[in-house]
Design an enzyme around this catalytic site. Structure first.
Site, mmCIF file in Angstrom:
data_model
loop_
_atom_site.group_PDB
_atom_site.id
_atom_site.type_symbol
_atom_site.label_atom_id
_atom_site.label_comp_id
_atom_site.label_asym_id
_atom_site.label_seq_id
_atom_site.Cartn_x
_atom_site.Cartn_y
_atom_site.Cartn_z
ATOM 1 N N ARG A 286 0.915 -1.147 0.000
ATOM 2 C CA ARG A 286 0.000 0.000 0.000
ATOM 3 C C ARG A 286 0.952 1.193 0.000
ATOM 4 N NH1 ARG A 286 -3.423 -0.340 4.758
ATOM 5 N NH2 ARG A 286 -4.903 -1.612 3.641
ATOM 6 N N PRO A 287 1.178 1.808 -1.162
ATOM 7 C CA PRO A 287 2.370 2.634 -1.416
ATOM 8 C C PRO A 287 2.418 4.004 -0.748
ATOM 9 C CG PRO A 287 0.918 2.701 -3.304
ATOM 10 C CD PRO A 287 0.310 1.719 -2.347
ATOM 11 N N CYS A 288 2.544 4.004 0.565
ATOM 12 C CA CYS A 288 2.682 5.277 1.275
ATOM 13 C C CYS A 288 4.017 5.948 0.974
ATOM 14 C CB CYS A 288 2.474 5.088 2.767
ATOM 15 S SG CYS A 288 3.519 3.862 3.536
ATOM 16 N N HIS A 289 4.979 5.182 0.441
ATOM 17 C CA HIS A 289 6.274 5.779 0.086
ATOM 18 C C HIS A 289 6.133 6.768 -1.079
ATOM 19 C CE1 HIS A 289 5.900 2.147 -2.424
ATOM 20 N NE2 HIS A 289 6.607 2.801 -3.323
ATOM 21 N N ARG A 290 5.023 6.723 -1.782
ATOM 22 C CA ARG A 290 4.797 7.626 -2.921
ATOM 23 C C ARG A 290 4.222 8.978 -2.492
ATOM 24 N NH1 ARG A 290 2.033 2.803 -6.371
ATOM 25 N NH2 ARG A 290 3.935 1.565 -6.640
#
Length: 166
Positions: free
Chosen positions: A133-137
């Site tokens: 779940r791409p919170c790094h984006r």
């Protein structure tokens, strides 16, 4: 039944936690993906069962992601969180591979005011499914790297992997 395993990755050892599911590809729904030293990361519990085979499909997708051949995960999740957190987390899932967005843009996507940016950041920080779940984006409005539960160095590594020039 809660199952868990660890796998090696370019970011260090990943702890995968899940629950058996009749509908999930590979039979396991992912509840948590944690990295060493992560804030709010999962901690193995006595009643969890170590079962690497339960995560074969998920591990395969993670390897493909790190090899640069997978840009979207097809993993069933177990989602526990407040309604607000779940709205934020759903918005994270819409951020395309190779792009970034800001905390303010996430707030707008879920219909929250600009004043809710701090609450959005807190919900993102509580994301139990790092990487998939791409919170790094999510980056600062200025384009600066800000906040990542597993550390800014790992956030940079993930954005570099995705060829994002943040």
């Amino acid at each position: 039944m809660t199952v868990c395993t660890t796998i090696d990755s370019p970011l260090g050892e990943l702890l995968l936690v899940g629950e058996k599911s009749a509908t999930a590809r590979g039979g396991t729904a992912l509840a948590s993906l944690s990295m060493p030293g992560q804030k709010h990361g999962a901690v193995v519990q006595d009643d969890w069962v170590e079962d690497a085979d339960a995560f074969a499909e998920i591990a395969s997708q993670l390897r493909s992601y790190f090899e640069g051949t997978l840009t979207r995960f097809d993993i069933e999740y177990v989602t526990r969180g407040s309604d607000f957190q779940q709205r934020v987390w759903k918005a994270l899932e819409t951020i395309p591979y190779g792009t970034t967005t800001s905390y303010g843009e996430i707030a707008a996507r879920i219909g929250a005011s600009r004043a809710a940016v701090r609450a959005v950041g807190t919900a993102i920080g509580a994301n139990p499914l790092l990487l998939v779940r791409p919170c790094h984006r999510v980056i600062g409005a200025s384009g600066a790297l800000t906040g990542y539960a597993a550390g800014l160095e790992r956030k940079r590594q993930l954005l570099d992997l995705e060829s994002v020039g943040a």
